[in-house]
Design a protein around this motif. Sequence first.
Motif, PDB file in Angstrom:
ATOM      1  N   GLN A 444       3.756  -4.146 -13.846  1.00  0.00           N
ATOM      2  CA  GLN A 444       2.000  -3.641 -13.738  1.00  0.00           C
ATOM      3  C   GLN A 444       2.017  -2.348 -14.399  1.00  0.00           C
ATOM      4  N   ARG A 445       1.026  -2.498 -15.504  1.00  0.00           N
ATOM      5  CA  ARG A 445       0.596  -1.315 -16.187  1.00  0.00           C
ATOM      6  C   ARG A 445      -0.485  -0.705 -15.937  1.00  0.00           C
ATOM      7  N   ILE A 446      -0.714   0.547 -15.432  1.00  0.00           N
ATOM      8  CA  ILE A 446      -1.849   1.026 -14.934  1.00  0.00           C
ATOM      9  C   ILE A 446      -2.533   1.715 -16.095  1.00  0.00           C
ATOM     10  N   HIS A 447      -3.831   1.585 -16.220  1.00  0.00           N
ATOM     11  CA  HIS A 447      -4.757   2.236 -17.086  1.00  0.00           C
ATOM     12  C   HIS A 447      -5.106   3.459 -16.178  1.00  0.00           C
ATOM     13  N   TYR A 448      -4.705   4.599 -16.614  1.00  0.00           N
ATOM     14  CA  TYR A 448      -5.254   5.797 -15.890  1.00  0.00           C
ATOM     15  C   TYR A 448      -6.696   6.156 -16.032  1.00  0.00           C
ATOM     16  N   GLU A 454       0.433   8.786  -9.290  1.00  0.00           N
ATOM     17  CA  GLU A 454       1.350   7.978 -10.116  1.00  0.00           C
ATOM     18  C   GLU A 454       1.478   6.680  -9.486  1.00  0.00           C
ATOM     19  N   ASP A 455       1.718   6.359  -7.964  1.00  0.00           N
ATOM     20  CA  ASP A 455       1.783   5.161  -7.706  1.00  0.00           C
ATOM     21  C   ASP A 455       0.799   3.982  -7.849  1.00  0.00           C
ATOM     22  N   GLY A 456      -0.424   4.583  -8.223  1.00  0.00           N
ATOM     23  CA  GLY A 456      -1.766   3.770  -8.406  1.00  0.00           C
ATOM     24  C   GLY A 456      -2.340   3.172  -7.328  1.00  0.00           C
ATOM     25  N   LYS A 457      -1.961   3.463  -6.126  1.00  0.00           N
ATOM     26  CA  LYS A 457      -2.442   3.071  -5.039  1.00  0.00           C
ATOM     27  C   LYS A 457      -3.917   3.739  -4.810  1.00  0.00           C
TER      28      LYS A 457
END
Length: 463
Positions: A444-448, A454-457
């Motif tokens: 899973q790559r997060i687009h910030y 950091e964990d994307g939640k």
Amino acid sequence: MAYGWQQQPTQDNIIFKNATVWTNEDVGTIDQADVAISQGKIVKVGVGIVAEEIFKKESFQEIDAKGMHLTSGIIDEHSHIAISRGVNEGSQASSAEVSIANVINSDDINIYRQLSGGVTTAQLLHGSANPIGGQSGIIKFRWGSSPDQMKFEGADGFIKFALGENVKQSNWGDYERIRFPQTRMGVEQVFYDHFMRARAYEKEWQNYNALSLSEKRRTQAPREDLEMNILVEILNSERFITCHSYVQSEINMLMHVADSMGFTLNTFTHILEGYKVADKMKKHGAGASTFSDWWAYKFEVNDAIPHNASILADMGVVTAINSDDAEMARRLNQEAAKAVKYGGVSQEEAWKMVTLNPAKLLHLDHRVGSIKSGKDADIVLWTDNPLSVYAKVQQTYVDGRCYFDAEKDLELRQRNTQERARLIQKMLSDKKAGKPTQVVKAEQRIHYHCDTLEDGKHDNHQH
């Protein structure tokens, strides 16, 4: 990796002939013009340039740009791409000691994708989880280089501040509302508390440094504080603030804090209610970096209007249009065009909102942002008027090196397809031969975005 180079592009002597050149200088747009570049710099701009007079006996490449448009590279004042392992250090109200420049991810494919949209420079900002965020990293899109090689050498230091819902945790959920501040009055007090501490810290060091050598030997030196060092830089105009902002009352508050503490806010970013306080921003000396027409994606942006950029510019505020989004940055040329549609600004002034104006906000306009002799050869060649939805990037140069070429891109796509097929066939052959296999693990790559942890939640795309 995909779209990677076998070898780095070279800096060549190149002359672009017969282009429509958007200079962003007093001469404006020049038809049927030529631009010569050498050793990473623009060496001459004009009509009827004779290449042999420029390059003498050196070899050169001539590109016939008839029917095309040549511009300086797009500069994204507010980006969160090319960052590894998190964009926010939001565990305390101030994280001034951390720096995005230390976590640059030079392998992020979004760098290449944005080169294909004409972007050549970006400010990589800390997120907006706290009132005083981390330091910025300003990069040139030197695709295939190391993180350190991508940094814009000699750039001034910047830092992210933030106001609004994110910093008081009103949109963080019911279980994460424990960190100070929790109210807007608390946000204001964070700024005063930290800058007063910074003044006292600076005075303590001044007193110690004023001692004679013998007195210093008998006196314990003050404890060095990395966070306070950065805030002292702000007070002394050695580091500059880009502040996440929306609501006029908070914008007024922070300008009042800055005025009372003796420093100037460099840029309000987002600034969707900037049209309400443009006169005060002009008086304070702040610039604006806004969205073209974003609206209603959370409560504090309900009063946003698509005329914001043009009103700020008409007031004399240096105004840029940014992306704050990995995908939108590929089409910042079209975002700039909306200033023509909604605000009635000229095409040249709209184009400056994604080139020269962000260069000014980042204190880089002596190097980039316009087509002028002596400036860096950060150049984009377009198939059409760059504000048109039909315009495509033919080539993008950074420091005179061609990092994107539409024809070369087709070759790279074919190479990627062949390599993918080769790897799949190898796996199938190994499986057929009875060799060990493993379960595919999805990545899973997060687009910030500004509020991504950091964990994307908490990646709810509220900017």
